[in-house]
Design a protein around this motif. Sequence first.
Motif, PDB file in Angstrom:
ATOM      1  N   UNK A 363      -3.600  21.996  -5.614  1.00 48.17           N
ATOM      2  CA  UNK A 363      -2.493  21.888  -4.660  1.00 48.17           C
ATOM      3  C   UNK A 363      -2.346  20.522  -4.008  1.00 48.17           C
ATOM      4  N   UNK A 364      -2.743  19.463  -4.706  1.00 50.48           N
ATOM      5  CA  UNK A 364      -2.440  18.120  -4.226  1.00 50.48           C
ATOM      6  C   UNK A 364      -0.940  17.892  -4.340  1.00 50.48           C
ATOM      7  N   UNK A 365      -0.356  17.219  -3.370  1.00 50.08           N
ATOM      8  CA  UNK A 365       1.061  16.876  -3.463  1.00 50.08           C
ATOM      9  C   UNK A 365       1.262  15.810  -4.532  1.00 50.08           C
ATOM     10  N   UNK A 366       2.468  15.743  -5.050  1.00 51.38           N
ATOM     11  CA  UNK A 366       2.783  14.757  -6.084  1.00 51.38           C
ATOM     12  C   UNK A 366       2.532  13.347  -5.581  1.00 51.38           C
ATOM     13  N   UNK A 367       2.991  13.053  -4.380  1.00 49.95           N
ATOM     14  CA  UNK A 367       2.856  11.688  -3.871  1.00 49.95           C
ATOM     15  C   UNK A 367       1.399  11.318  -3.643  1.00 49.95           C
ATOM     16  N   UNK A 368       0.572  12.288  -3.226  1.00 48.44           N
ATOM     17  CA  UNK A 368      -0.849  12.001  -3.022  1.00 48.44           C
ATOM     18  C   UNK A 368      -1.521  11.641  -4.340  1.00 48.44           C
ATOM     19  N   UNK A 369      -1.206  12.395  -5.388  1.00 48.53           N
ATOM     20  CA  UNK A 369      -1.786  12.109  -6.708  1.00 48.53           C
ATOM     21  C   UNK A 369      -1.367  10.726  -7.189  1.00 48.53           C
ATOM     22  N   UNK A 370      -0.083  10.424  -7.049  1.00 49.92           N
ATOM     23  CA  UNK A 370       0.411   9.122  -7.533  1.00 49.92           C
ATOM     24  C   UNK A 370      -0.252   7.964  -6.779  1.00 49.92           C
ATOM     25  N   UNK A 371      -0.392   8.095  -5.475  1.00 53.41           N
ATOM     26  CA  UNK A 371      -0.976   7.004  -4.686  1.00 53.41           C
ATOM     27  C   UNK A 371      -2.475   6.846  -4.960  1.00 53.41           C
ATOM     28  N   UNK A 372      -3.179   7.963  -5.092  1.00 59.92           N
ATOM     29  CA  UNK A 372      -4.618   7.897  -5.364  1.00 59.92           C
ATOM     30  C   UNK A 372      -4.876   7.209  -6.694  1.00 59.92           C
ATOM     31  N   UNK A 373      -4.190   7.650  -7.733  1.00 60.77           N
ATOM     32  CA  UNK A 373      -4.431   7.096  -9.059  1.00 60.77           C
ATOM     33  C   UNK A 373      -3.948   5.657  -9.163  1.00 60.77           C
ATOM     34  N   UNK A 374      -2.854   5.350  -8.496  1.00 60.58           N
ATOM     35  CA  UNK A 374      -2.346   3.976  -8.557  1.00 60.58           C
ATOM     36  C   UNK A 374      -3.279   3.006  -7.846  1.00 60.58           C
ATOM     37  N   UNK A 375      -3.847   3.422  -6.727  1.00 63.31           N
ATOM     38  CA  UNK A 375      -4.765   2.542  -5.996  1.00 63.31           C
ATOM     39  C   UNK A 375      -6.007   2.248  -6.831  1.00 63.31           C
ATOM     40  N   UNK A 376      -6.580   3.278  -7.420  1.00 63.20           N
ATOM     41  CA  UNK A 376      -7.725   3.054  -8.304  1.00 63.20           C
ATOM     42  C   UNK A 376      -7.337   2.149  -9.471  1.00 63.20           C
ATOM     43  N   UNK A 377      -6.139   2.383 -10.030  1.00 66.29           N
ATOM     44  CA  UNK A 377      -5.719   1.671 -11.229  1.00 66.29           C
ATOM     45  C   UNK A 377      -5.315   0.236 -11.004  1.00 66.29           C
ATOM     46  N   UNK A 378      -5.211  -0.202  -9.742  1.00 66.09           N
ATOM     47  CA  UNK A 378      -4.830  -1.594  -9.485  1.00 66.09           C
ATOM     48  C   UNK A 378      -5.899  -2.373  -8.726  1.00 66.09           C
ATOM     49  N   UNK A 379      -6.550  -1.734  -7.775  1.00 63.50           N
ATOM     50  CA  UNK A 379      -7.602  -2.431  -7.030  1.00 63.50           C
ATOM     51  C   UNK A 379      -8.849  -2.609  -7.891  1.00 63.50           C
ATOM     52  N   UNK A 380      -9.213  -1.563  -8.642  1.00 63.21           N
ATOM     53  CA  UNK A 380     -10.391  -1.645  -9.504  1.00 63.21           C
ATOM     54  C   UNK A 380     -10.323  -2.794 -10.493  1.00 63.21           C
ATOM     55  N   UNK A 381      -9.232  -2.931 -11.253  1.00 62.38           N
ATOM     56  CA  UNK A 381      -9.129  -4.056 -12.180  1.00 62.38           C
ATOM     57  C   UNK A 381      -9.221  -5.417 -11.495  1.00 62.38           C
ATOM     58  N   UNK A 382      -8.653  -5.534 -10.289  1.00 59.26           N
ATOM     59  CA  UNK A 382      -8.712  -6.811  -9.578  1.00 59.26           C
ATOM     60  C   UNK A 382     -10.155  -7.189  -9.248  1.00 59.26           C
TER      61      UNK A 382
END
Length: 501
Positions: A363-382
């Motif tokens: 029951x995660x909201x759509x926006x929560x999932x998108x923000x969580x995965x996007x943050x990992x997917x951009x900060x981690x590579x940096x």
Amino acid sequence: MRTWDSDSEVEEEEDRSPLLGEQDVAQGNIQYRIPDKVPACCSARYNLAVLALFGFFMLYALRVNLSVALVDMVNSTSSQQVNSSASVCPDHSASPQVPRNTTGKKYDWDADTQGWILCSFFFGYILTQIPGGHIAGRFGGKLLLGFGILGTAIFTLLTPLAADLGAGYLIAVRALEGFGEGVTFPAMHAMWSSWAPPLERSRLLSLSYAGCQLGTVVSLPVSGLICYYLDWIYVFYIFGALGVVWFILWFFLVSDTPQSHRTISDSEKEYILSTLKHELSKDTDVPICAILKSMPLWAIVVAHFSYNWTFYTLLTLLPTYMKEILRFNVQENGFLSALPYFGCWLCMIITGYVADLMREKFNFSTVAVRKIFNTFGMVGPAVFLLAAGYTGCNYTLAVVFLTLSTTIGGFSMSGYNINHLDIAPSFAGLLLGITNTFGTIPGMVGPVIGKALTHDNTVAQWQVVFYIAAAINIFGAIFFAIFASGSVQDWAVGTKKAQRS
């Protein structure tokens, strides 16, 4: 089966927008059912995803093979300046046991010319993003995507001839390849707007677009082997021919929508259409002003631009970094340059499934999932890209950090990359065309800036390249985390009723 018939249950499900019937539920206490999920095995929607995977495999194989071949096409005396700086690592590669082919033609192209050759693809690519999205949204994406890859394959077959005629001709051919490829992602997004049920969206799109990483994984080492044992011209002949074969399969096996598919089961057709009927707008007019004012869209634009800066920097320049800094030979170069993208491919497949699971089961909201995965997917590579710049001549650690940087980037597929379908399914192709237009700019200027900053090929110069990419990536992650949304926007469904994100 799921049913909703109480205000509390409506409130709970509304936060997971967009789901079937959410707009109707939000307007009153209405009971409805979601049809049973049709198994994935042998289904039309997953067959589409697999064919799309191979299509994007070819797309990136045709795009990145020049990065490896170019190393072998250029005279070493003209491709770099002699540098006695201690910052350059010593040659550590073992001498190959099998003599390499040395009959391929060589060209006297300096570093600046090579930079323009590498980025010329994106000058054509940027021109067809928005038109491709608009055309796909109105007329369907099947033929647009198919002919886009076919055109790229044909121009790839012409690449050796263009190189022989001169750098200007090669630049023109690469730009035409980009012109054909520019329609492909918007066309695929437009097709998924009609094919992907909301709670399968992350895994279906991740599976299809994972072909990009898989194409890179295969193309880089195979191109290196072809250059080593045969001749660099066969890189373009082999991959170009495979692109033509893929087009034939795509043309006969794929349909634009479930309604027009010849072999889809009635149960699967009903399942797909039922889950999407409350998301798609019946209006044919494009709300241009509302689109341009939409902050959730601009959040995707910034994230797309930022992620692509790092992605294209590594995609086009990693083989050069492997050769000039880490001193790997052409065989090692292809395999090690591909390793990060193999990790990204695995990450995209796994995280796509996890993202859907978080929405459906937890029951995660759509926006929560998108923000969580996007943050990992951009900060981690940096973080890992910066770390790679400070490994010096520790070859193992450098490869590990570069691999982790690109691998973790796979999280972003379930972040900004799918978010177009969350906020405006009816205009997903057009929105991707808009965001990918901005996302193409890094591909145009990144290689030129990278080559300009690394004329002497020192570790310090490459650190500057990595610093720039990391800073842009982190900025994009923050912007998306602040302004992104997970709800279908009012302008996308023609309603004044606001939805929660």
